[in-house]
Design a protein around this motif. Structure first.
Motif, PDB file in Angstrom:
ATOM      1  N   LYS A  37      -2.382  -3.058  -3.502  1.00 59.34           N
ATOM      2  CA  LYS A  37      -2.069  -4.353  -2.890  1.00 59.34           C
ATOM      3  C   LYS A  37      -2.724  -4.464  -1.513  1.00 59.34           C
ATOM      4  CE  LYS A  37       2.331  -4.981  -5.257  1.00 59.34           C
ATOM      5  NZ  LYS A  37       3.777  -5.175  -5.128  1.00 59.34           N
ATOM      6  N   ILE A  38      -2.653  -3.386  -0.744  1.00 62.53           N
ATOM      7  CA  ILE A  38      -3.273  -3.375   0.581  1.00 62.53           C
ATOM      8  C   ILE A  38      -4.784  -3.532   0.454  1.00 62.53           C
ATOM      9  CG2 ILE A  38      -3.738  -1.942   2.618  1.00 62.53           C
ATOM     10  CD1 ILE A  38      -0.908  -0.674   2.106  1.00 62.53           C
ATOM     11  N   ILE A  39      -5.388  -2.780  -0.454  1.00 64.86           N
ATOM     12  CA  ILE A  39      -6.836  -2.857  -0.659  1.00 64.86           C
ATOM     13  C   ILE A  39      -7.255  -4.263  -1.070  1.00 64.86           C
ATOM     14  CG2 ILE A  39      -8.708  -2.074  -2.176  1.00 64.86           C
ATOM     15  CD1 ILE A  39      -7.329   0.731  -2.125  1.00 64.86           C
ATOM     16  N   ILE A  40      -6.497  -4.874  -1.966  1.00 68.29           N
ATOM     17  CA  ILE A  40      -6.825  -6.233  -2.435  1.00 68.29           C
ATOM     18  C   ILE A  40      -6.750  -7.232  -1.282  1.00 68.29           C
ATOM     19  CG2 ILE A  40      -6.001  -8.142  -3.879  1.00 68.29           C
ATOM     20  CD1 ILE A  40      -5.194  -5.917  -5.950  1.00 68.29           C
ATOM     21  N   LEU A  42      -7.011  -6.632   1.960  1.00 72.26           N
ATOM     22  CA  LEU A  42      -8.094  -6.356   2.907  1.00 72.26           C
ATOM     23  C   LEU A  42      -9.426  -6.873   2.392  1.00 72.26           C
ATOM     24  CD1 LEU A  42      -7.164  -2.763   4.105  1.00 72.26           C
ATOM     25  CD2 LEU A  42      -7.186  -4.838   5.488  1.00 72.26           C
ATOM     26  N   GLN A  43      -9.682  -6.721   1.102  1.00 75.41           N
ATOM     27  CA  GLN A  43     -10.936  -7.221   0.546  1.00 75.41           C
ATOM     28  C   GLN A  43     -10.965  -8.749   0.547  1.00 75.41           C
ATOM     29  OE1 GLN A  43     -11.785  -5.395  -3.245  1.00 75.41           O
ATOM     30  NE2 GLN A  43     -11.913  -3.362  -2.355  1.00 75.41           N
ATOM     31  N   ASP A  44      -9.818  -9.352   0.342  1.00 72.76           N
ATOM     32  CA  ASP A  44      -9.737 -10.810   0.301  1.00 72.76           C
ATOM     33  C   ASP A  44      -9.803 -11.439   1.688  1.00 72.76           C
ATOM     34  OD1 ASP A  44      -9.287 -13.319  -1.134  1.00 72.76           O
ATOM     35  OD2 ASP A  44      -7.311 -13.317  -0.174  1.00 72.76           O
ATOM     36  N   LYS A  45      -9.137 -10.831   2.655  1.00 74.30           N
ATOM     37  CA  LYS A  45      -9.011 -11.439   3.988  1.00 74.30           C
ATOM     38  C   LYS A  45     -10.051 -10.970   4.991  1.00 74.30           C
ATOM     39  CE  LYS A  45      -5.135 -13.562   2.905  1.00 74.30           C
ATOM     40  NZ  LYS A  45      -5.038 -14.987   2.782  1.00 74.30           N
ATOM     41  N   GLY A  46     -10.704  -9.842   4.743  1.00 79.24           N
ATOM     42  CA  GLY A  46     -11.646  -9.307   5.732  1.00 79.24           C
ATOM     43  C   GLY A  46     -10.890  -8.616   6.847  1.00 79.24           C
ATOM     44  N   ASN A  47     -11.361  -8.769   8.083  1.00 83.14           N
ATOM     45  CA  ASN A  47     -10.667  -8.156   9.233  1.00 83.14           C
ATOM     46  C   ASN A  47      -9.285  -8.783   9.362  1.00 83.14           C
ATOM     47  OD1 ASN A  47     -13.287  -7.295   9.492  1.00 83.14           O
ATOM     48  ND2 ASN A  47     -13.354  -7.584  11.701  1.00 83.14           N
ATOM     49  N   LEU A  74      -7.716   7.918   5.687  1.00 80.09           N
ATOM     50  CA  LEU A  74      -8.128   9.300   5.431  1.00 80.09           C
ATOM     51  C   LEU A  74      -9.018   9.418   4.192  1.00 80.09           C
ATOM     52  CD1 LEU A  74      -4.870  11.329   6.172  1.00 80.09           C
ATOM     53  CD2 LEU A  74      -7.043  11.471   7.401  1.00 80.09           C
ATOM     54  N   ASN A  75      -8.782   8.556   3.216  1.00 83.48           N
ATOM     55  CA  ASN A  75      -9.553   8.589   1.972  1.00 83.48           C
ATOM     56  C   ASN A  75     -10.759   7.659   1.991  1.00 83.48           C
ATOM     57  OD1 ASN A  75      -8.229  10.472  -0.039  1.00 83.48           O
ATOM     58  ND2 ASN A  75      -6.461   9.323   0.708  1.00 83.48           N
ATOM     59  N   GLY A  76     -11.026   7.033   3.133  1.00 79.85           N
ATOM     60  CA  GLY A  76     -12.234   6.241   3.286  1.00 79.85           C
ATOM     61  C   GLY A  76     -12.184   4.822   2.760  1.00 79.85           C
ATOM     62  N   PHE A  77     -10.987   4.298   2.475  1.00 78.22           N
ATOM     63  CA  PHE A  77     -10.860   2.943   1.946  1.00 78.22           C
ATOM     64  C   PHE A  77     -10.660   1.890   3.033  1.00 78.22           C
ATOM     65  CE2 PHE A  77      -9.420   5.571  -1.634  1.00 78.22           C
ATOM     66  CZ  PHE A  77     -10.289   5.119  -2.604  1.00 78.22           C
ATOM     67  N   VAL A  78     -10.171   2.330   4.182  1.00 76.15           N
ATOM     68  CA  VAL A  78      -9.832   1.413   5.269  1.00 76.15           C
ATOM     69  C   VAL A  78     -10.429   1.945   6.566  1.00 76.15           C
ATOM     70  CG1 VAL A  78      -7.913   0.494   6.640  1.00 76.15           C
ATOM     71  CG2 VAL A  78      -7.677   0.704   4.181  1.00 76.15           C
ATOM     72  N   LYS A  79     -10.900   1.014   7.377  1.00 73.38           N
ATOM     73  CA  LYS A  79     -11.360   1.383   8.708  1.00 73.38           C
ATOM     74  C   LYS A  79     -10.473   0.673   9.724  1.00 73.38           C
ATOM     75  CE  LYS A  79     -15.325   1.665  11.716  1.00 73.38           C
ATOM     76  NZ  LYS A  79     -16.679   1.245  11.990  1.00 73.38           N
ATOM     77  N   ARG A  80     -10.010   1.443  10.694  1.00 71.89           N
ATOM     78  CA  ARG A  80      -9.176   0.907  11.774  1.00 71.89           C
ATOM     79  C   ARG A  80     -10.082   0.669  12.968  1.00 71.89           C
ATOM     80  NH1 ARG A  80      -5.869   3.233  16.019  1.00 71.89           N
ATOM     81  NH2 ARG A  80      -3.935   2.065  16.224  1.00 71.89           N
ATOM     82  N   ASP A  97     -17.091  -0.209   2.592  1.00 80.21           N
ATOM     83  CA  ASP A  97     -17.969  -0.370   1.431  1.00 80.21           C
ATOM     84  C   ASP A  97     -17.449   0.473   0.263  1.00 80.21           C
ATOM     85  OD1 ASP A  97     -19.637  -2.102   2.808  1.00 80.21           O
ATOM     86  OD2 ASP A  97     -21.075  -0.534   3.364  1.00 80.21           O
ATOM     87  N   TYR A  98     -16.958   1.659   0.581  1.00 76.14           N
ATOM     88  CA  TYR A  98     -16.403   2.534  -0.450  1.00 76.14           C
ATOM     89  C   TYR A  98     -15.211   1.878  -1.136  1.00 76.14           C
ATOM     90  CZ  TYR A  98     -14.499   6.744  -2.624  1.00 76.14           C
ATOM     91  OH  TYR A  98     -14.024   7.664  -3.526  1.00 76.14           O
ATOM     92  N   SER A  99     -14.380   1.191  -0.377  1.00 76.43           N
ATOM     93  CA  SER A  99     -13.233   0.485  -0.935  1.00 76.43           C
ATOM     94  C   SER A  99     -13.683  -0.593  -1.919  1.00 76.43           C
ATOM     95  CB  SER A  99     -12.414  -0.141   0.191  1.00 76.43           C
ATOM     96  OG  SER A  99     -11.433  -0.999  -0.304  1.00 76.43           O
ATOM     97  N   ARG A 100     -14.787  -1.234  -1.598  1.00 70.68           N
ATOM     98  CA  ARG A 100     -15.279  -2.313  -2.453  1.00 70.68           C
ATOM     99  C   ARG A 100     -15.819  -1.801  -3.794  1.00 70.68           C
ATOM    100  NH1 ARG A 100     -15.642  -4.348   2.664  1.00 70.68           N
ATOM    101  NH2 ARG A 100     -17.669  -3.541   3.244  1.00 70.68           N
ATOM    102  N   THR A 101     -16.038  -0.485  -3.917  1.00 73.00           N
ATOM    103  CA  THR A 101     -16.439   0.058  -5.215  1.00 73.00           C
ATOM    104  C   THR A 101     -15.300  -0.041  -6.226  1.00 73.00           C
ATOM    105  OG1 THR A 101     -15.813   2.358  -4.698  1.00 73.00           O
ATOM    106  CG2 THR A 101     -18.086   1.674  -4.158  1.00 73.00           C
TER     107      THR A 101
END
Length: 124
Positions: A37-40, A42-47, A74-80, A97-101
């Motif tokens: 849900k968090i990944i979705i 973040l991908q939808d809203k951007g920053n 830690l797993n490279g899906f999100v950047k703070r 970019d890794y998250s978008r895979t």
């Protein structure tokens, strides 16, 4: 068209074990109630800032969101991203970019979920 899983190589016990291990690893990283849900979002809203992210995910507490973001980072899906030059200091989260895979996986899960929901409704 027949729906079959196609894996690399012949269907051996070793290949099955490797596939199970790979799926287990994937579920460990993105599994649970909140991570996808968090990944979705973040991908939808951007920053997006922490409170905005929390508002976009109904039911998640600040503590859980904070912990999940740390795991995802830690797993490279999100950047703070910390904007320390501003007052007050602004912290934003962005998908990598890794998250978008994961996008094809998320689309496939979404389509399957819709199909499953229709099937369950038809069965009852």
């Amino acid at each position: 068209m027949e729906n079959t899983l196609e894996f690399e190589g012949p269907a051996t016990a070793q290949a099955c074990s490797e596939n199970l291990s790979a799926v287990e690893d994937a579920i460990y990283v993105i599994g649970g109630k909140w991570k996808l849900k968090i990944i979705i979002v973040l991908q939808d809203k951007g920053n997006i800032r922490f409170n905005d992210l929390q508002r976009n995910i109904p039911g998640i507490s600040a503590r859980v969101l904070s912990n999940e973001l740390k795991d995802l980072e830690l797993n490279g899906f999100v950047k703070r991203v910390v904007h320390a030059d501003q007052t007050p200091v602004i912290v934003e989260y962005i998908s990598t970019d890794y998250s978008r895979t994961l996008k094809p996986v998320i689309i496939a899960l979404s389509q399957w979920g819709k199909t499953h929901k229709r099937k369950i409704k038809e069965d009852f």
